[in-house]
Structures are given as C-alpha cells and as structure tokens.
Design a protein around this motif. Structure first.
Motif, PDB file in Angstrom:
ATOM      1  N   VAL A  57      -5.455   6.612 -15.009  1.00  0.00           N
ATOM      2  CA  VAL A  57      -5.265   5.756 -13.835  1.00  0.00           C
ATOM      3  C   VAL A  57      -3.984   6.185 -13.133  1.00  0.00           C
ATOM      4  CG1 VAL A  57      -6.582   3.741 -14.549  1.00  0.00           C
ATOM      5  CG2 VAL A  57      -4.233   3.996 -15.316  1.00  0.00           C
ATOM      6  N   VAL A  58      -4.039   6.204 -11.815  1.00  0.00           N
ATOM      7  CA  VAL A  58      -2.926   6.698 -11.013  1.00  0.00           C
ATOM      8  C   VAL A  58      -2.622   5.694  -9.910  1.00  0.00           C
ATOM      9  CG1 VAL A  58      -2.135   8.542  -9.473  1.00  0.00           C
ATOM     10  CG2 VAL A  58      -3.526   9.107 -11.478  1.00  0.00           C
ATOM     11  N   LEU A  59      -1.343   5.458  -9.684  1.00  0.00           N
ATOM     12  CA  LEU A  59      -0.898   4.680  -8.525  1.00  0.00           C
ATOM     13  C   LEU A  59      -0.204   5.643  -7.580  1.00  0.00           C
ATOM     14  CD1 LEU A  59      -0.562   1.874  -7.187  1.00  0.00           C
ATOM     15  CD2 LEU A  59       1.682   1.746  -8.293  1.00  0.00           C
ATOM     16  N   ARG A  60      -0.694   5.699  -6.335  1.00  0.00           N
ATOM     17  CA  ARG A  60      -0.124   6.611  -5.339  1.00  0.00           C
ATOM     18  C   ARG A  60       0.376   5.826  -4.129  1.00  0.00           C
ATOM     19  NH1 ARG A  60      -4.779  11.121  -4.346  1.00  0.00           N
ATOM     20  NH2 ARG A  60      -5.367   9.502  -2.835  1.00  0.00           N
ATOM     21  N   ARG A  61       1.344   6.413  -3.455  1.00  0.00           N
ATOM     22  CA  ARG A  61       1.747   5.931  -2.141  1.00  0.00           C
ATOM     23  C   ARG A  61       1.344   6.986  -1.117  1.00  0.00           C
ATOM     24  NH1 ARG A  61       5.280   2.138  -1.005  1.00  0.00           N
ATOM     25  NH2 ARG A  61       6.395   2.350  -2.986  1.00  0.00           N
ATOM     26  N   GLY A 113       1.660   7.244   2.842  1.00  0.00           N
ATOM     27  CA  GLY A 113       2.193   6.574   4.017  1.00  0.00           C
ATOM     28  C   GLY A 113       2.631   5.165   3.661  1.00  0.00           C
ATOM     29  N   ASP A 114       2.070   4.182   4.350  1.00  0.00           N
ATOM     30  CA  ASP A 114       2.391   2.781   4.078  1.00  0.00           C
ATOM     31  C   ASP A 114       1.508   2.174   2.992  1.00  0.00           C
ATOM     32  OD1 ASP A 114       4.228   2.940   6.143  1.00  0.00           O
ATOM     33  OD2 ASP A 114       2.807   2.205   7.646  1.00  0.00           O
ATOM     34  N   LEU A 115       0.534   2.932   2.519  1.00  0.00           N
ATOM     35  CA  LEU A 115      -0.466   2.373   1.615  1.00  0.00           C
ATOM     36  C   LEU A 115      -0.166   2.683   0.159  1.00  0.00           C
ATOM     37  CD1 LEU A 115      -3.725   3.376   3.521  1.00  0.00           C
ATOM     38  CD2 LEU A 115      -2.326   1.325   3.817  1.00  0.00           C
ATOM     39  N   LEU A 116      -0.558   1.741  -0.709  1.00  0.00           N
ATOM     40  CA  LEU A 116      -0.594   1.980  -2.141  1.00  0.00           C
ATOM     41  C   LEU A 116      -2.057   2.123  -2.541  1.00  0.00           C
ATOM     42  CD1 LEU A 116       2.065  -0.639  -3.288  1.00  0.00           C
ATOM     43  CD2 LEU A 116       2.341   1.842  -3.264  1.00  0.00           C
ATOM     44  N   GLN A 117      -2.349   3.111  -3.383  1.00  0.00           N
ATOM     45  CA  GLN A 117      -3.724   3.424  -3.746  1.00  0.00           C
ATOM     46  C   GLN A 117      -3.862   3.497  -5.263  1.00  0.00           C
ATOM     47  OE1 GLN A 117      -3.876   7.291  -1.871  1.00  0.00           O
ATOM     48  NE2 GLN A 117      -4.683   6.461   0.054  1.00  0.00           N
ATOM     49  N   ILE A 118      -4.993   3.005  -5.769  1.00  0.00           N
ATOM     50  CA  ILE A 118      -5.309   3.111  -7.195  1.00  0.00           C
ATOM     51  C   ILE A 118      -6.470   4.091  -7.351  1.00  0.00           C
ATOM     52  CG2 ILE A 118      -6.131   1.917  -9.251  1.00  0.00           C
ATOM     53  CD1 ILE A 118      -4.748  -0.591  -8.281  1.00  0.00           C
ATOM     54  N   GLU A 163       2.065  10.496  -2.623  1.00  0.00           N
ATOM     55  CA  GLU A 163       3.095  10.571  -3.659  1.00  0.00           C
ATOM     56  C   GLU A 163       2.627   9.790  -4.885  1.00  0.00           C
ATOM     57  OE1 GLU A 163       7.612   8.836  -4.516  1.00  0.00           O
ATOM     58  OE2 GLU A 163       6.582   8.409  -2.613  1.00  0.00           O
ATOM     59  N   VAL A 164       2.581  10.442  -6.024  1.00  0.00           N
ATOM     60  CA  VAL A 164       2.192   9.784  -7.264  1.00  0.00           C
ATOM     61  C   VAL A 164       3.366   8.961  -7.783  1.00  0.00           C
ATOM     62  CG1 VAL A 164       1.478  10.103  -9.660  1.00  0.00           C
ATOM     63  CG2 VAL A 164       0.471  11.519  -7.860  1.00  0.00           C
ATOM     64  N   LEU A 165       3.177   7.647  -7.864  1.00  0.00           N
ATOM     65  CA  LEU A 165       4.225   6.757  -8.357  1.00  0.00           C
ATOM     66  C   LEU A 165       4.150   6.570  -9.862  1.00  0.00           C
ATOM     67  CD1 LEU A 165       4.056   3.981  -5.598  1.00  0.00           C
ATOM     68  CD2 LEU A 165       5.515   6.021  -5.661  1.00  0.00           C
ATOM     69  N   ASP A 166       2.941   6.584 -10.396  1.00  0.00           N
ATOM     70  CA  ASP A 166       2.753   6.441 -11.840  1.00  0.00           C
ATOM     71  C   ASP A 166       1.395   7.024 -12.207  1.00  0.00           C
ATOM     72  OD1 ASP A 166       3.284   5.803 -14.461  1.00  0.00           O
ATOM     73  OD2 ASP A 166       2.893   3.661 -14.257  1.00  0.00           O
ATOM     74  N   ARG A 167       1.356   7.668 -13.348  1.00  0.00           N
ATOM     75  CA  ARG A 167       0.121   8.244 -13.857  1.00  0.00           C
ATOM     76  C   ARG A 167       0.065   7.944 -15.353  1.00  0.00           C
ATOM     77  NH1 ARG A 167      -2.718  12.608 -11.878  1.00  0.00           N
ATOM     78  NH2 ARG A 167      -0.898  13.247 -10.647  1.00  0.00           N
ATOM     79  N   ARG A 168      -1.017   7.314 -15.793  1.00  0.00           N
ATOM     80  CA  ARG A 168      -1.124   6.949 -17.205  1.00  0.00           C
ATOM     81  C   ARG A 168      -2.515   7.245 -17.741  1.00  0.00           C
ATOM     82  NH1 ARG A 168       1.856   1.106 -18.009  1.00  0.00           N
ATOM     83  NH2 ARG A 168       3.315   1.267 -16.253  1.00  0.00           N
TER      84      ARG A 168
END
Length: 228
Positions: free
Chosen positions: A21-25, A27-32, A9-14
């Motif tokens: 740069v993208v922040l994804r969730r 499962g339990d992980l956050l990914q850059i 799931e994309v939480l933020d994309r800039r």
C-alpha cells in the motif's frame, strides 16, 4: 486543485497483510494505491459522502429508528467517516479497515487533517479487520452497511472480495443488518448485474443512484433494504 504534470511524491510505502500500500501526494491531492492499483484520492468525495447520506435517507424516520448504527466498510481517505460523524442522527459509527497503514495515516499521518474530528468523536470506533471476515464472524448488528472497499462489485481490489457481492456474501450482509436495515455499496460504474443479484438475494427497494463525475461514467451507489 492542481496536479498538472508533476511527478507523484511517495509519502509512505508499506507491505501490508494484503500486499503493498502506498500513500502519494500528487499536486494538491493525496492518493492511495494498493498493489499498483489506484484506489482513491482526495479530489472530490461527493460519491463517498452520498454513500452515507443515501443509506441514512433510506432508513425509517428518527421517531421509528433513533440513533442508527452504521458500519462503514473501508476507511479510505475518510470522506465517508467524516460525513457520518458530521451528522448527529447517527448513533454509533463503526469503521472496518484491513490496512494498518491506512489507519496510521489517519491517526498520525497526512490524512489526519481530513478525519481528526471524526476520529475523536465518541461515536466512532475503528476496527482493523478484513470486512469479509468481519461480516461473517461478528455478533454485532447494524442499521446500515456502507461498503466502499473496491472499485465496484465487478472490479475488486483482491480476489477474496469477490464473494462479498455474490449471493453468499450478501446473505452475510443481511445477517448483520437489522430488519429494515440498508445495504449501500459504492461503485465506480453502474452494474445492472449487481442490482439483479441484490434482488435475488432477497433485498427489497433495490435501486441505483448515479453521482456525476468530471470525466467518464458516473459513480454510483447501489441500495437495498433487508425485509422487515
């Protein structure tokens, strides 16, 4: 932690100063993710913590070098910053991060839970800057440089970072290190070539620490000491 076959799931994309740069969730992980390249996630952090611990262990005893000043290159998901802030021996903690989005994710976004206490620590200072430019331009000096801005010396995120691991870039690192200061560089895989470059650049006590990972080759921390 579980990722299974879930779709991230994309939480933020800039669009940042150096690309997307993208922040994804997942499962339990956050990914850059940067420009489509996976950088890091919150799955483990052992090697990022070891980056800071190994640098501190390579410094002289507190009686000789009290309250050392550490520069952490790359905020990432915050493992290295949190580790430094958890250790009272560090004096000042300066973090260089070039992506405004990553800083925002830690201050007010999903990554805040990992670094809230560290960011509130009065020893901590966050500087929004490109690490290569900062090392070449700053008048500050440090007892330790802990660099984690790429996947390794031979696997850079942007072409502009390549020079950091070459003789001229390492000369810049040595310039901002106090005599006897430690350079620690994180890498996703060992690099004997980089060890040789460190030695040729005048660093002493050059060595590589391996940190086992769940799958594949170990993460490593390359270490070198500026001559006193």
């Amino acid at each position: 932690m579980s990722v299974g076959h879930e779709v991230p799931e994309v939480l933020d994309r800039r669009e940042g100063p150096y690309g997307e740069v993208v922040l994804r969730r997942h499962g339990d992980l956050l990914q850059i993710i940067a420009n489509g390249c996976f950088l890091m996630d919150t799955s483990d952090g052992r090697s990022e913590r070891r980056l800071v611990d190994a640098a501190l262990a390579a410094l002289p005893a507190p009686a000789v070098r009290p309250a050392p000043h550490v520069l952490i290159g790359g905020l990432g998901v915050g493992f290295s910053l949190a580790r430094a802030a958890a250790n009272s021996r560090w004096g000042r903690i300066t973090v260089i991060e070039r992506e405004p989005a990553v800083i925002d994710w830690h201050r007010t976004g999903p990554l805040a839970a990992l670094t809230r206490e560290a960011l509130a620590d009065p020893r901590t200072r966050i500087v929004e800057a490109d690490l290569v430019d900062y090392v070449n331009e700053t008048s500050d000096t440090f007892d330790a440089l802990c660099l984690d801005i790429d996947n390794g010396p031979g696997w850079t995120v942007t072409e502009g970072n390549e020079g950091l691991y070459a003789p001229t870039g390492l000369a810049g690192c040595a310039r901002v290190l106090r005599p006897g200061g430690v350079l620690a560089v994180w890498s996703a895989r060992p690099s004997p070539e980089f060890e040789e470059t460190l030695c040729n650049a005048g660093f002493q006590q050059v060595r590589t620490e391996e940190i086992p990972v769940a799958r594949g080759v170990p993460d490593v921390v390359h270490l070198g000491v500026r001559p006193g």
